[in-house]
Design a protein around this motif. Sequence first.
Motif, short mmCIF file in Angstrom:
data_model
loop_
_atom_site.label_atom_id
_atom_site.label_comp_id
_atom_site.label_asym_id
_atom_site.label_seq_id
_atom_site.Cartn_x
_atom_site.Cartn_y
_atom_site.Cartn_z
N ASP A 76 22.21 27.53 64.28
CA ASP A 76 22.43 27.39 65.72
C ASP A 76 21.85 26.07 66.24
N LEU A 77 20.64 25.76 65.80
CA LEU A 77 19.98 24.54 66.27
C LEU A 77 20.69 23.29 65.75
N VAL A 79 23.70 22.66 65.38
CA VAL A 79 24.91 22.30 66.12
C VAL A 79 24.66 22.19 67.63
N SER A 80 23.40 22.35 68.06
CA SER A 80 23.16 22.37 69.50
C SER A 80 22.08 21.41 69.98
N ASP A 82 19.87 18.14 70.92
CA ASP A 82 20.05 16.74 71.28
C ASP A 82 18.66 16.11 71.24
N ARG A 148 27.42 33.58 67.84
CA ARG A 148 26.27 32.75 68.18
C ARG A 148 26.70 31.33 68.52
N ARG A 149 25.72 30.51 68.89
CA ARG A 149 26.03 29.11 69.21
C ARG A 149 26.69 28.40 68.03
N TYR A 150 26.32 28.77 66.82
CA TYR A 150 26.90 28.18 65.62
C TYR A 150 28.42 28.36 65.58
N LEU A 152 30.51 28.21 68.12
CA LEU A 152 31.17 27.60 69.27
C LEU A 152 32.40 26.79 68.85
#
Length: 245
Positions: A76-77, A79-80, A82, A148-150, A152
């Motif tokens: 998740d981290l 790909v999210s 910055d 999950r965010r992964y 997206l």
Amino acid sequence: MSAASGSDSIRGGGRETGGREAVKQVPDGRSAGPRIDHSAVDESRYERHGGFPKVSRARIGANFAPFVEAMRTLQDLAVSVDAPDEVFGDALAKVRELNELLEPYRAPELQGPAGRAVELPGRGSLLLLPWRVVEAGPDGIEMTGEFRRYHLGGNGAAHGGVLPLLFDDLLGMIVHYAGRPISRTAYLHVNYRKITPLEQSLTVRGRVDRIEGRKTFITAELADEQGNVLADCEGLMIQLLPWQP
């Protein structure tokens, strides 16, 4: 083509039976665990059908489940975040250190616990979606989980490619609990009805629609908590012949 097979609460080819999880009882006597009906399952068929290998359930230690969850969070981290470039540099050094730690233990298929830890979401495989079985049996399968965010795709929606992955894994489970022989996916048609959101509790359900010889036709749908159908699918699973892997 993906396979559906089984042995000791697990199926080869990346399919989950939901495991023979103990059904816990809460104080009022209601079931707190998944409702699993194995009545249609014939474990002996895994010695007779197709060339698919017999897959055993992995016995895992206390650290494997939190390790897998930590790796999901890392996905998740990855790909999210910055972050400043120096932070990526520090992270790169740590990832390389982790790779060096794990590399000596690289194992062939069917030996490592990932994909065989049936008591874990996604059977402990980072490839599979970490959804949990609510109910499984001859009449079908129900699972709950979230993207999950992964996962997206864009503009807050789950990537369209992960929905077939969820459905395909479900199809193999349905074949197993329906007591059908080991099969592989022949086709999977997905209809995208609405945007599938991230980080919201969703439910996927499926069942055998009809059987024609070696063919098992399956239907399933993905819905939100309000009952809105986000996507549905039609799939065909075909029984493996003795010489087919």
